[in-house]
Design an enzyme around this catalytic site. Structure first.
Site, mmCIF file in Angstrom:
data_model
loop_
_atom_site.group_PDB
_atom_site.id
_atom_site.type_symbol
_atom_site.label_atom_id
_atom_site.label_comp_id
_atom_site.label_asym_id
_atom_site.label_seq_id
_atom_site.Cartn_x
_atom_site.Cartn_y
_atom_site.Cartn_z
ATOM 1 N N LYS A 66 0.802 -1.229 0.000
ATOM 2 C CA LYS A 66 0.000 0.000 0.000
ATOM 3 C C LYS A 66 0.837 1.282 0.000
ATOM 4 O O LYS A 66 0.387 2.319 -0.489
ATOM 5 C CB LYS A 66 -0.964 0.005 1.188
ATOM 6 C CG LYS A 66 -2.070 -1.040 1.078
ATOM 7 C CD LYS A 66 -3.074 -0.885 2.203
ATOM 8 C CE LYS A 66 -4.180 -1.927 2.098
ATOM 9 N NZ LYS A 66 -5.228 -1.718 3.115
ATOM 10 N N ASP A 102 -9.917 2.753 2.144
ATOM 11 C CA ASP A 102 -9.960 2.091 3.451
ATOM 12 C C ASP A 102 -10.676 2.958 4.485
ATOM 13 O O ASP A 102 -11.582 2.504 5.186
ATOM 14 C CB ASP A 102 -8.546 1.764 3.946
ATOM 15 C CG ASP A 102 -7.941 0.555 3.255
ATOM 16 O OD1 ASP A 102 -8.711 -0.313 2.806
ATOM 17 O OD2 ASP A 102 -6.708 0.476 3.168
ATOM 18 N N GLY A 128 -1.039 1.298 13.305
ATOM 19 C CA GLY A 128 -0.479 0.803 12.051
ATOM 20 C C GLY A 128 -1.193 1.377 10.848
ATOM 21 O O GLY A 128 -1.913 2.377 10.941
ATOM 22 N N ASN A 149 -1.287 2.718 21.636
ATOM 23 C CA ASN A 149 -0.473 1.822 20.826
ATOM 24 C C ASN A 149 0.645 1.227 21.659
ATOM 25 O O ASN A 149 1.176 1.879 22.558
ATOM 26 C CB ASN A 149 0.120 2.580 19.624
ATOM 27 C CG ASN A 149 0.695 1.650 18.587
ATOM 28 O OD1 ASN A 149 0.030 0.706 18.165
ATOM 29 N ND2 ASN A 149 1.928 1.887 18.179
ATOM 30 N N GLU A 153 6.071 5.592 20.032
ATOM 31 C CA GLU A 153 6.629 6.457 18.994
ATOM 32 C C GLU A 153 5.735 6.483 17.750
ATOM 33 O O GLU A 153 5.511 7.534 17.155
ATOM 34 C CB GLU A 153 8.044 5.984 18.606
ATOM 35 C CG GLU A 153 9.074 6.084 19.718
ATOM 36 C CD GLU A 153 8.974 4.964 20.741
ATOM 37 O OE1 GLU A 153 9.576 5.103 21.821
ATOM 38 O OE2 GLU A 153 8.279 3.952 20.458
#
Length: 273
Positions: A66, A102, A128, A149, A153
Site C-alpha cells: 500500500k 480504506d 499501524g 499503541n 513512537e
C-alpha cells in the site's frame, strides 16, 4: 469489451475481494471480471506496469504494497495523500491514479451503527496502516481521537499527522482503562485476535451500550468482541469495512453505484454467516 480488475498482495489466497466484485458484476450483467494475483515485494514494479500493459482498468492493493506502490503511480487523490497509502488504482487515459478507500469504507460502515457527528470521543487501539487510514477519515467529524499503541513512537507520529490536518487527537498509555470508560466508540485495529488469542488488557470500566468495533472479521467474533458483548456493548466486526472499501473502489472505477446488497451477500455466504 470486457473490463478487467484485480487485487495484488502477498499473501493473497485468502482474499474475498474477487467473490464480492464478481457477484456485483453478475448482478448488473456487466462485462467485467476481477482476479487476484500474488505479487512479491521485489516484483511490484513489474506487476504494476504489467497490469497496465495488459489493459486492466484498475486494481486493489493490499499488504504489503500500500505504501511501496506510490512511486509507480502518476497521480494521487486527496484521500491517498491524506492516508499516505493506496489501496485502489485506476487507469485513466494511460495514467495510473492512486486512491484510498480504506478510511472512507470504514466510515461508511460505521455510519450504519452510529451518528458520527454526535460522537465526542473515539478510542483507537493500534497505530499501524489500518489505524492511520481510519483515524484520518474520522478526524474531520470532530470527535476527539484517543490513540493507544504498544509502540508509543508510532502513536505519536499518527497524533501529529492528525493535528497537522486540523483534527483533535492525543495519545494515552496502552490499556489505560479510564479512557475506555469515556469513549463513545472503541476501534480495535491490531492483528490481536486473528488467532483467537485473548486481548492483553481488560475492558473493565467500559460503558454498556458503547459501540465496539474490531476490524478483524475472521474469526467472526474475536475474544475482544466477545468480552465487549459480555459487558453490554454493541459490537461490530470488520466485514462491512471490507464491503464498503470494495464498494467505494467499484464506484471510483466505474463511476456508478455499486450493488451493495449483492456484494454483501457474497461475502456473508463465503464466511457462512
Amino acid at each position: 469489451m470486457v473490463k478487467h480488475f484485480a487485487v495484488i498482495g502477498d499473501p493473497i489466497a485468502h482474499s474475498l475481494s474477487p467473490l464480492m466484485h464478481n457477484a456485483g458484476y453478475k448482478a448488473l450483467n456487466l462485462a467485467a471480471d476481477y482476479q487476484k494475483f500474488q505479487v512479491s515485494p521485489e516484483d511490484l514494479q513489474e506487476a504494476v506496469f504489467g497490469l497496465k500493459a495488459l489493459g486492466f482498468s484498475g486494481w486493489n492493493v493490499t499488504v504489503p504494497h500500500k505504501e511501496t506502490i506510490l512511486p509507480f503511480l502518476d497521480e494521487l487523490t486527496e484521500e491517498a495523500v491524506r492516508a499516505g497509502a493506496v489501496n485502489t488504482v485506476k487507469v485513466d487515459k494511460g495514467r495510473l491514479i492512486g486512491h484510498n478507500t480504506d478510511g472512507s469504507g470504514f466510515v461508511r460502515s460505521l455510519q450504519e451503527h452510529m451518528e458520527l457527528d454526535e460522537c465526542k470521543q473515539i478510542v483507537i487501539l493500534g497505530a499501524g496502516g489500518a489505524a492511520k487510514g481510519i483515524a484520518m477519515a474520522l478526524a474531520p467529524f470532530g470527535a476527539q481521537l484517543c490513540l493507544m499503541n504498544r509502540t508509543p513512537e508510532r502513536g505519536a507520529e499518527l497524533v501529529e499527522k492528525i493535528l497537522e490536518g486540523g483534527g483533535q487527537a492525543r495519545q494515552e498509555p496502552w490499556g489505560r482503562g479510564e479512557w475506555l470508560a469515556q469513549a463513545d466508540c472503541v476501534i480495535q485495529t491490531t492483528s490481536i485476535g486473528l488467532k483467537k488469542e485473548e486481548y492483553p488488557f481488560s475492558l473493565a470500566g467500559i460503558r454498556p451500550g458503547t459501540l465496539v468495533v474490531d476490524i478483524i472479521f475472521n474469526p467472526w467474533e474475536t475474544p475482544f468482541l466477545h468480552s465487549a458483548k459480555a459487558m453490554g456493548c454493541k459490537t461490530v466486526n470488520g466485514i462491512d469495512m471490507l464491503l464498503y472499501q470494495g464498494v467505494n473502489a467499484w464506484e471510483f472505477w466505474l463511476e456508478d453505484k455499486a450493488p451493495v446488497e449483492s456484494m454483501r451477500k457474497a461475502l456473508y455466504q463465503a464466511l457462512a454467516v
